[in-house]
Design an enzyme around this catalytic site. Structure first.
Site, short mmCIF file in Angstrom:
data_model
loop_
_atom_site.label_atom_id
_atom_site.label_comp_id
_atom_site.label_asym_id
_atom_site.label_seq_id
_atom_site.Cartn_x
_atom_site.Cartn_y
_atom_site.Cartn_z
N ASP A 124 46.37 1.65 45.71
CA ASP A 124 46.19 2.81 45.08
C ASP A 124 46.51 4.27 45.24
OD1 ASP A 124 44.46 0.70 44.61
OD2 ASP A 124 42.50 1.65 44.91
N GLU A 183 36.30 0.27 39.43
CA GLU A 183 36.87 1.16 40.74
C GLU A 183 37.47 2.45 40.43
OE1 GLU A 183 38.02 -2.08 43.83
OE2 GLU A 183 39.48 -2.10 42.31
#
Length: 502
Positions: free
Chosen positions: A63, A241
């Protein structure tokens, strides 16, 4: 932030555990973290190494985190394993750029402490010194993911700050600033809400499928504001998320990454449009998810802070279903090209569009009309304008009989792409080969113009105005260097990009 499934396809982060030794520092003792030195530079010329996308010299990334723009520099932090090319030992890697194209890898910014690994989060510039860390301090907000002892299984929110432009961070002695007793509250994205004169934090609820909103006047003390839930028809079980809440004109847009539950396999990015009043996000009514990208490989995308009205996003170009297996070494995973987000209307409803940032012009050569052959050894942009009076098939290929193809279906205005065994190496994971990926063109004209960005291990397809996006990894033996279009009348032109590493 999600843990990769290195063996089991589509696992959540809790289904794959590995024992590590966390640092035994006293979390209440306020000390600077000790960044590692940057990874030794490779030649950036390995097979599959992207030439216009950010990758670290070596080791695992996922990420994008903490993205912030300050003093003419874009900071890209990201999930990073300083110790290897698999998921683990989660830290914040760091790279900087002045043009969103050329990146310089910096020392690791944040490393695990007694509260756990450093999961995803965001950075803000505290220009009014609301936190007391100093005017214009760069404040990082992240999830401390406990692994052992009394913090095992807890995902709590912590902060650290930098007063030297992101070179060094000091971990706040009062961490965690938001305590939590389970593993379903993570990935804080924070922004200043001028109307309510407070910082707003969006936190993902993981398998509990929602977003929590918190407010603070000082980045240290946080009060719960509201919880956003919604039912999505046909999607009963998604792991939420990496949220991002953006004001775009008179609308607000909430980005959410989900895994599993993407458009087809594993990961994906959806969004909601609606209103935010400083406390509660109220979504426009939609039964189905709105996808930002219809490919397999754009996940955890969030926007840079401190860029004014310009919304610039970058995503992790991979998918948790096969991320631990993609055949890249000594690095694993890349970021997408940076994209600018704009909210428009289509068919009477809000539509979030994304196009590659204009800064890519700085690495491009001139446009050239082509017949079929493409002379662009590093990377290129192919622009196709295709009539919509009949179906068409577009094929990218190379001299090794490898190809990535897609069709334009005119009756239902769809792009249907195929990443099969003929695209290159797909044997590393059984879920990588995708016979059919479908994306709405979201256009009403008589023609469609597609911008296709091709690198050594990716194909990113956009309509010219960003109404449709499809991002896919590919692993051919060599870059696709030929295009054929069968069906409707069309024009083809290309411009070559210079490698960002040369």
């Amino acid at each position: 932030m999600m843990m990769a499934a290195l063996v089991l396809v589509g696992c959540s982060k809790d289904e794959y555990k590995k024992d590590y030794n966390p640092l035994i520092d006293d979390p209440k003792e306020e000390q600077p973290t000790k960044p590692d030195e940057p990874a030794a530079q490779s030649g950036y010329d390995e097979q599959y190494r992207p030439q216009i996308h950010y990758t670290p010299a070596k080791n695992w990334i996922n990420d994008p985190n903490g993205m912030v723009f300050v003093d003419g520099t874009y900071h890209l932090f990201y999930q990073y394993n300083p110790q290897g090319n698999v998921w683990g030992n989660m830290s914040w890697g760091h790279a900087t750029s002045t043009d969103l194209m050329h990146w310089k890898e910096q020392p690791v910014a944040l490393t695990r402490d007694a509260l756990g690994a450093i999961f995803s989060g965001s950075c803000v510039i505290d220009k009014n010194n609301t936190s007391g860390f100093g005017a214009n301090a760069m404040v990082a907000l992240y999830t401390s993911a406990g692994e052992t002892g009394d913090v095992a299984g807890k995902q709590q929110q912590s902060i650290a700050y930098s007063t030297d432009g992101g070179k060094n961070f000091t971990v706040y002695s009062g961490n965690p600033v938001i305590k939590n007793n389970d593993d379903n509250l993570r990935d804080p994205k924070v922004f200043w809400h001028e109307a309510s004169k407070k910082w707003i934090m969006a936190l993902a609820k993981g398998w509990k499928m929602g977003i929590e909103f918190y407010g603070s006047t000082d980045l240290k003390s946080w009060q719960h504001l509201s919880t956003f839930f919604t039912e999505l028809k046909g999607h009963p079980s998604l792991q939420w998320e990496c949220p991002d809440l953006l004001q775009m004109g008179d609308k607000w847009v909430l980005l959410v990454s989900v895994n599993p539950g993407g458009p087809l396999v594993g990961s994906g990015m959806m969004y909601f449009t609606g209103q935010f009043d400083g406390t509660t996000f109220t979504a426009d009514e939609r039964e189905y998810p709105l996808w930002l990208d219809y490919g397999m490989d754009n996940y955890a995308g969030v926007t840079w802070s401190n860029t004014g009205d310009r919304r610039i996003m970058i995503g992790w170009m991979n998918n948790w279903s096969y991320s631990g297996d993609v055949p890249c070494s000594p690095w694993r995973s890349a970021m997408t090209l940076p994209r600018e987000l704009k909210l428009t209307q289509f068919d009477g409803k809000p539509l979030l569009c994304s196009t590659v940032v204009k800064e890519i012009d700085n690495i491009s050569g001139p446009w050239q009309d082509i017949d079929g052959a493409i002379n662009a050894p590093d990377a290129y942009q192919l622009r196709l304008t295709i009539d919509l009076d009949k179906n068409s098939t577009v094929t990218l290929s190379n001299g090794n009989d490898e190809q990535f193809s897609f069709e334009i279906h005119t009756s239902d205005r769809l792009l249907v792409a195929h990443r099969t065994s003929v695209s290159g190496n797909t044997r590393f994971n059984g879920t990588f080969s995708i016979p059919s990926m479908r994306a709405p063109l979201n256009t009403t004209g008589n023609t469609v113009t597609l911008d296709i960005f091709v690198d050594h291990s990716s194909v990113e397809i956009f309509t010219a105005d960003g109404t449709m996006t499809m991002t896919n990894l590919v692993f051919p033996q060599s870059i696709y260097n030929k295009v054929t279009v069968n069906g409707a009348n069309n024009t083809k032109k290309v411009r070559a990009f210079k490698s960002i590493w040369k």
